[in-house]
Design a protein around this motif. Structure first.
Motif, short mmCIF file in Angstrom:
data_model
loop_
_atom_site.label_atom_id
_atom_site.label_comp_id
_atom_site.label_asym_id
_atom_site.label_seq_id
_atom_site.Cartn_x
_atom_site.Cartn_y
_atom_site.Cartn_z
N TYR A 105 51.54 49.42 -21.16
CA TYR A 105 52.81 48.70 -21.24
C TYR A 105 53.04 48.16 -22.65
O TYR A 105 54.16 48.27 -23.19
N LYS A 106 52.04 47.59 -23.27
CA LYS A 106 52.20 47.03 -24.61
C LYS A 106 52.59 48.12 -25.61
O LYS A 106 53.45 47.90 -26.48
N ALA A 107 51.97 49.29 -25.49
CA ALA A 107 52.30 50.40 -26.40
C ALA A 107 53.72 50.91 -26.15
O ALA A 107 54.47 51.20 -27.08
N LEU A 108 54.07 51.01 -24.89
CA LEU A 108 55.41 51.49 -24.53
C LEU A 108 56.48 50.54 -25.08
O LEU A 108 57.50 50.98 -25.65
N TRP A 117 50.68 57.09 -22.63
CA TRP A 117 49.55 57.67 -21.92
C TRP A 117 48.26 57.33 -22.64
O TRP A 117 48.26 56.94 -23.81
N SER A 118 47.16 57.45 -21.91
CA SER A 118 45.85 57.06 -22.43
C SER A 118 44.88 58.23 -22.35
O SER A 118 45.19 59.29 -21.79
N LEU A 137 37.72 48.26 -25.32
CA LEU A 137 38.69 49.28 -25.66
C LEU A 137 38.58 49.65 -27.13
O LEU A 137 37.98 48.93 -27.93
N SER A 138 39.17 50.76 -27.48
CA SER A 138 39.15 51.22 -28.86
C SER A 138 39.94 50.28 -29.77
O SER A 138 40.92 49.66 -29.34
N ASP A 139 39.51 50.19 -31.02
CA ASP A 139 40.24 49.40 -32.01
C ASP A 139 41.38 50.20 -32.65
O ASP A 139 42.17 49.64 -33.42
N GLU A 140 41.45 51.50 -32.34
CA GLU A 140 42.52 52.32 -32.91
C GLU A 140 43.88 51.89 -32.36
O GLU A 140 44.00 51.49 -31.21
N LYS A 141 44.88 52.00 -33.20
CA LYS A 141 46.22 51.59 -32.80
C LYS A 141 46.93 52.72 -32.06
O LYS A 141 46.61 53.89 -32.24
N VAL A 198 53.82 57.85 -26.48
CA VAL A 198 52.87 57.11 -27.31
C VAL A 198 51.50 57.16 -26.66
O VAL A 198 51.36 56.96 -25.45
N LEU A 199 50.49 57.46 -27.46
CA LEU A 199 49.11 57.53 -26.99
C LEU A 199 48.39 56.22 -27.26
O LEU A 199 48.39 55.71 -28.38
#
Length: 317
Positions: A105-108, A117-118, A137-141, A198-199
């Motif tokens: 949701y935050k990415a969307l 999607w993840s 979780l990953s630190d990647e944006k 967005v991934l």
């Protein structure tokens, strides 16, 4: 702000997995007013009873039963029943990370698009990850995928468990193609034509390996069901979008003919004199001759529907 979400999960003979699947869905963190829509797609085991037992103390649960029709149609039933502004999908034996929904949701919202999607991970059925641990979780944006139709031509990108989408976007795209048994690829194509993606580059779900594959659509017809449905999804997408970019249509035709030729060459020792090679070569040399739909849908026969490929009853491929 916490998102209000419709959780849509489909089940076919998943009684062994349902308790953990539902537990992980109910345990999603930082969500708002949610509803839970579970579709039993004509299970012949105790899936329906287990669904009822595991959700009888929960509010906002809808359990829908239907004659077995396949995951695409079952998913569309869930989409039709959804009343919240976002839909979080989940397959019947997949486990969500506790933060799966909120991270998507935050990415969307960050990119103001229709779908996030993840990543997912395949694990053994007895893995501790099947208990939905709150792992780091990953630190990647998050990474924006603009114009995702090009990438969708090469692969399905995600399965439904990886996805959170705006309900309005899913409905505008038409949901899953009901003419195709397995839902993932038609869903990807339709949404790729509707919105950017967005991934979220974190593992937010776990899928178990299982010894009994008779309840996995991907194992039907010795694996040819998936390939058949990939090509059928391309064909019907071409049919539904007659004014699409010529280059995209050509790539779809060539992808389908290449897939069919590769399959029969490996599985049946087909030669350069086979109709599959002829179709493949013709698509390379004369991609714009004749009907792209007819040429693409013809490749579905190469996966031998008579050997067990499931085809919805209103479909002609």
């Amino acid at each position: 702000m916490k998102p209000d979400v419709s959780f849509v999960a489909t089940f076919y003979n998943k009684e062994d997995f349902i308790p953990k699947v539902l537990s992980a869905i109910f345990a999603q963190k930082d969500v708002g007013d949610c509803e839970y829509i579970f579709i039993d797609d004509g299970s012949t085991d105790n899936s329906l009873a287990v669904l009822e037992e595991c959700s009888n103390d929960r509010d906002n649960v809808k359990i829908i039963t239907q004659k077995n029709a396949g995951p695409a149609i079952a998913t569309n039933v869930g989409i039709d029943a959804a009343t919240r502004p976002f839909i979080k999908f989940c397959d019947g034996d997949d486990i969500l990370h506790p933060r799966a929904t909120i991270e998507l949701y935050k990415a969307l919202k960050q990119f103001d698009i229709g779908l996030a999607w993840s990543l997912g991970e395949v694990v053994s059925a007895n893995s501790e990850k099947m208990d939905a641990p709150d792992l780091p979780l990953s630190d990647e944006k998050p990474q924006l995928l603009a114009n995702p139709i090009e990438r969708a031509l090469k692969l399905a990108i995600f399965n439904l468990t990886c996805v959170l989408a705006k309900t309005e976007t899913v409905r505008a795209a038409g949901g899953c193609d009901p003419r195709i048994f397995i839902q993932d690829y038609s869903f990807t194509l339709r949404l790729a034509n509707q919105t950017d993606f967005v991934l979220v580059p974190s593992i937010l779900n776990w899928c178990p390996t299982v010894e009994k594959t008779n309840n996995r659509a991907s194992a039907l017809a010795g694996g040819s069901q998936v390939l058949h449905d990939l090509n059928a999804a391309l064909a019907y997408f071409i049919y539904d979008h007659p004014n699409m970019d010529t280059n995209i249509r050509t790539k779809m035709l060539q992808r389908a003919t290449s897939r069919a030729w590769t399959w029969v060459k490996r599985q049946e020792n087909a030669t350069l004199f086979s109709k599959e090679f002829y179709r493949y070569l013709n698509a390379k040399i004369f991609p714009n001759c004749g009907s792209a739909f007819d040429r693409t849908i013809a490749t579905c026969a190469s996966f031998r529907p008579e050997r067990g490929v499931r085809i919805p009853p209103t479909t002609k491929c």
